[in-house]
Design a protein around this motif. Sequence first.
Motif, short mmCIF file in Angstrom:
data_model
loop_
_atom_site.label_atom_id
_atom_site.label_comp_id
_atom_site.label_asym_id
_atom_site.label_seq_id
_atom_site.Cartn_x
_atom_site.Cartn_y
_atom_site.Cartn_z
N MET A 1 0.49 -1.41 0.06
CA MET A 1 0.19 0.05 -0.35
C MET A 1 1.18 1.84 -0.20
N SER A 2 0.47 1.80 -1.16
CA SER A 2 1.78 3.54 -1.12
C SER A 2 1.32 3.60 0.24
N ASN A 3 2.23 5.38 0.43
CA ASN A 3 2.45 5.70 1.80
C ASN A 3 1.33 7.00 1.61
N ALA A 4 0.43 7.61 0.48
CA ALA A 4 -1.03 8.29 0.25
C ALA A 4 -2.01 7.43 0.26
N ILE A 5 -2.56 6.33 -0.06
CA ILE A 5 -3.42 5.79 0.45
C ILE A 5 -3.17 4.77 2.04
N GLU A 6 -1.94 4.75 2.75
CA GLU A 6 -1.76 4.42 4.14
C GLU A 6 -2.43 5.62 5.00
N LYS A 7 -2.10 6.66 4.55
CA LYS A 7 -2.25 8.04 5.59
C LYS A 7 -4.08 8.09 5.67
N ILE A 8 -4.71 7.69 4.17
CA ILE A 8 -5.63 7.75 4.06
C ILE A 8 -6.41 7.30 5.30
N VAL A 9 -5.84 5.86 4.84
CA VAL A 9 -6.42 5.09 5.77
C VAL A 9 -6.64 5.12 6.86
N LYS A 10 -5.22 5.49 7.86
CA LYS A 10 -4.60 5.59 8.73
C LYS A 10 -6.29 6.58 10.06
N VAL A 11 -6.31 7.98 9.05
CA VAL A 11 -7.08 8.78 9.91
C VAL A 11 -8.61 7.87 9.49
N LEU A 12 -8.86 7.29 8.33
CA LEU A 12 -10.18 6.68 8.72
C LEU A 12 -10.26 5.27 9.49
N GLN A 13 -9.19 4.84 9.78
CA GLN A 13 -9.61 4.33 11.11
C GLN A 13 -9.52 4.51 12.19
N GLY A 14 -9.36 6.17 11.99
CA GLY A 14 -9.14 6.64 14.03
C GLY A 14 -11.17 7.31 14.03
N GLY A 15 -11.10 7.72 12.74
CA GLY A 15 -12.63 7.89 12.17
C GLY A 15 -13.80 7.04 13.17
N ALA A 16 -13.70 5.54 12.29
CA ALA A 16 -14.07 4.28 13.06
C ALA A 16 -14.45 3.73 13.82
N VAL A 17 -12.89 4.35 14.88
CA VAL A 17 -13.56 3.81 15.67
C VAL A 17 -14.41 5.16 16.75
N GLN A 18 -14.16 6.73 16.57
CA GLN A 18 -15.00 7.23 16.85
C GLN A 18 -16.85 7.02 16.18
#
Length: 297
Positions: A1-18
Motif C-alpha cells: 500500500m502506498s504511503n499516500a493511501i496508508e495515510k488516508i486509511v489510518k485517519v479513517l480508522q481513527g474515525g471509524a473507532v469514533q
Amino acid sequence: MSNAIEKIVKVLQGGAVQVAHLLQKRDVKYSNQANASGDNQLQVDILADRLFADILSELPIKGFASEEQTEAIMLKPNHYIQDNEADSINLQSLLVAYDPLDGSSLMDSNLTIGSIFGIYAHEFQGTKLIASLYFLYGPRLEMVVTKDSKSMHYLYDYTKHAWEFIQILQLQDKGKLNAPGGTQKHWHSKHKQLIESFFAQGYRLRYSGGMVADLHQILCKGGGIFSYPATTDSKKGKLRNLFEVFPFAYIFECAGGMATNGTKRLLDIHTESIHASTPCFFGSQYEMKCVQQAYNI
C-alpha cells in the motif's frame, strides 16, 4: 500500500473507532433534514458525516464527496504549501468518496451497519478507483481494505487499540448465498426468474437490508450473489456509483469475483454526477455469468 493511501486509511480508522462509540447509544431520532438523494437523515448520519468530513479536510488531498452532501468538496492547494512530505503530490491527486453510515435505518433493530470509502486518482470515475475500504459496526468493529489486487480483512482490538489482520478474502467460483435487494413487486420478470433460479438450485436467502453487512457475509462465506436491479420504481437502480457501487465492485474483483450492471462491468460505467446510481450485481464467477446470460437475452 502506498504511503499516500496508508495515510488516508489510518485517519479513517481513527474515525471509524469514533463512529463505533457514537453507535453505542440508541440514537435513532430523525433530523428535519434529507440528504442529497432525498433520504431522511438520522441525527447520527449527520454526526458521522461531519466526523469523516472534518478528518478528510485535514488531509492534503484533492477533495472528497459524501453521499450526504449535494456537492463534492474541493480543497484549496494553498492549504498544503507547508507539507514537504515526499508523497504530498500523490496525496494532492487523490479524491475520496464515502457513505458515512450505510444502513443506518437498521439501527433501531441493532443490525450491523457500516461506512464505505472509495479512493480515486484525479477524478471521480470507476476507472480511476485505486483503493476501497469499509468498516462494519456489529458485534465487532471490523474493516476490509482493498488495494493491489488484495482484499484484506482486519479486526479492531479495543484492549490493544490496534487493528489486527484476520485474512485475505477470496471468493470461490460458486457460492451458496442469495441477497436480493429491491421491492419484489417492482422487479422486472427476467430479474424475478433469475432470483428464483438461484433458490431452485438451493441457494440460501441472506438479506438484512444493509449493503455492507450483506456483501461482507458473501465475502466471508466464500461466494454467492448480491443484487439491486433496475425496478419499475427505480429505473437506474438505487445504489450510488461513487459511494457504494464502485468501492464494492473493486473489492469483489480483487477477491476473485465479478461486478456488473447486467450487461457491463461496473467499474467501466461513466459517471455523469457524483450522485448517479446504477443497477448492480456482485458475486462469484458462476453467479455473475448467470446474471449476464439472463440480462443479455
